[in-house]
Write a protein that holds these residues in place. Structure first.
Motif, mmCIF file in Angstrom:
data_model
loop_
_atom_site.group_PDB
_atom_site.id
_atom_site.type_symbol
_atom_site.label_atom_id
_atom_site.label_comp_id
_atom_site.label_asym_id
_atom_site.label_seq_id
_atom_site.Cartn_x
_atom_site.Cartn_y
_atom_site.Cartn_z
ATOM 1 N N UNK A 52 0.804 -1.224 0.000
ATOM 2 C CA UNK A 52 0.000 0.000 0.000
ATOM 3 C C UNK A 52 0.837 1.274 0.000
ATOM 4 N N UNK A 53 2.058 1.170 0.489
ATOM 5 C CA UNK A 53 2.943 2.340 0.499
ATOM 6 C C UNK A 53 4.376 1.921 0.737
ATOM 7 N N UNK A 54 5.283 2.864 0.601
ATOM 8 C CA UNK A 54 6.702 2.583 0.843
ATOM 9 C C UNK A 54 6.990 2.612 2.339
ATOM 10 N N UNK A 55 7.945 1.774 2.738
ATOM 11 C CA UNK A 55 8.347 1.709 4.142
ATOM 12 C C UNK A 55 9.793 1.248 4.210
ATOM 13 N N UNK A 56 10.478 1.528 5.310
ATOM 14 C CA UNK A 56 11.859 1.069 5.447
ATOM 15 C C UNK A 56 11.924 -0.456 5.409
ATOM 16 N N UNK A 57 12.963 -0.997 4.793
ATOM 17 C CA UNK A 57 13.160 -2.445 4.714
ATOM 18 C C UNK A 57 14.536 -2.797 5.268
ATOM 19 N N UNK A 58 14.649 -3.924 5.958
ATOM 20 C CA UNK A 58 15.953 -4.302 6.521
ATOM 21 C C UNK A 58 16.946 -4.665 5.435
ATOM 22 N N UNK A 59 18.145 -4.167 5.573
ATOM 23 C CA UNK A 59 19.219 -4.500 4.635
ATOM 24 C C UNK A 59 20.095 -5.553 5.300
ATOM 25 N N UNK A 60 19.911 -6.790 4.882
ATOM 26 C CA UNK A 60 20.657 -7.919 5.443
ATOM 27 C C UNK A 60 21.861 -8.259 4.568
#
Length: 214
Positions: free
Chosen positions: A129-137
């Motif tokens: 539904x929208x952009x959000x922070x994502x974990x960078x593994x």
């Protein structure tokens, strides 16, 4: 048997046949399917490289209402080789939205058997539904992986995914099988090889998962 009894049996048998045929016709014309069976075929990359000629992959999906159970049985694969299974939007590059389903590993005879439980039906989709922070593994490293994790996701309306794709777990394993070189993001740490098999035997918008109704 007395004649009249025999005649009655024939009439009842005929009636039963009519009922059975009618029932089969009803199933055949119904748009609701709770089980399907199909084959995966060599990917475009495998065909272009002339590899995996003897691979045979049979897939069955059975709806259990809340989830589906998918079983994959394969033979003719390169022996002792690891593969990664994805549910994908379209069977050929650029593949579209894709999600990692699990692993399928061949044994010393080139056989592989895997059972997966999830949503493999007309309701299979991804949405943001929208952009959000994502974990960078995993970060991009030129000598290890060309693609790292995104730090945010793009906004997207619901996108259905009805195809399957199977990737070599590493470039080394793909080359050992006589397939093309190349590193792709299609495994857990984004160091997979090229696509080995897919459902490209189905149209882009009519992937085999689409026929299943929960």
């Amino acid at each position: 048997m007395k004649p009249y009894i025999k005649r009655a049996a024939v009439i009842l048998g005929t009636a039963g046949l009519i009922i059975a045929v009618g029932g089969a016709a009803a199933v055949a014309t119904s748009t609701r399917h709770t089980k399907t069976r199909f084959q995966m075929v060599r990917s475009t990359a495998s065909e272009n490289a002339g590899c995996l000629n003897g691979a045979k992959v049979d897939v069955t999906i059975q709806s259990k209402g809340q989830v589906e159970v998918m079983r994959i049985r394969a033979s003719g694969l390169p022996k002792n080789t690891d593969f990664d299974l994805f549910v994908i939007q379209v069977p050929n590059a650029p593949f579209g939205m894709s999600w990692y389903q699990g692993d399928l590993d061949s044994n010393a005879w080139g056989w592989a058997d895997g059972t997966f439980v999830g949503r493999f039906s007309v309701e299979t989709f991804s949405v943001a539904p929208g952009s959000a922070p994502a974990p960078v593994v995993h970060t991009a490293e030129p000598t290890v992986r060309p693609t790292g994790d995104a730090s945010t996701n793009p906004k997207t309306d619901p996108i259905h995914q009805y195809h399957l794709g199977l990737w070599f777990n590493s470039e080394k394993e793909a080359q050992a099988a006589g397939c093309a070189a190349g590193v792709t993001p299609f495994n857990g740490d984004h160091t997979a090889g090229v696509q080995a098999l897919s459902t490209k035997n189905f149209p882009n918008d009519q992937g085999p998962l689409r026929v299943i109704q929960p």
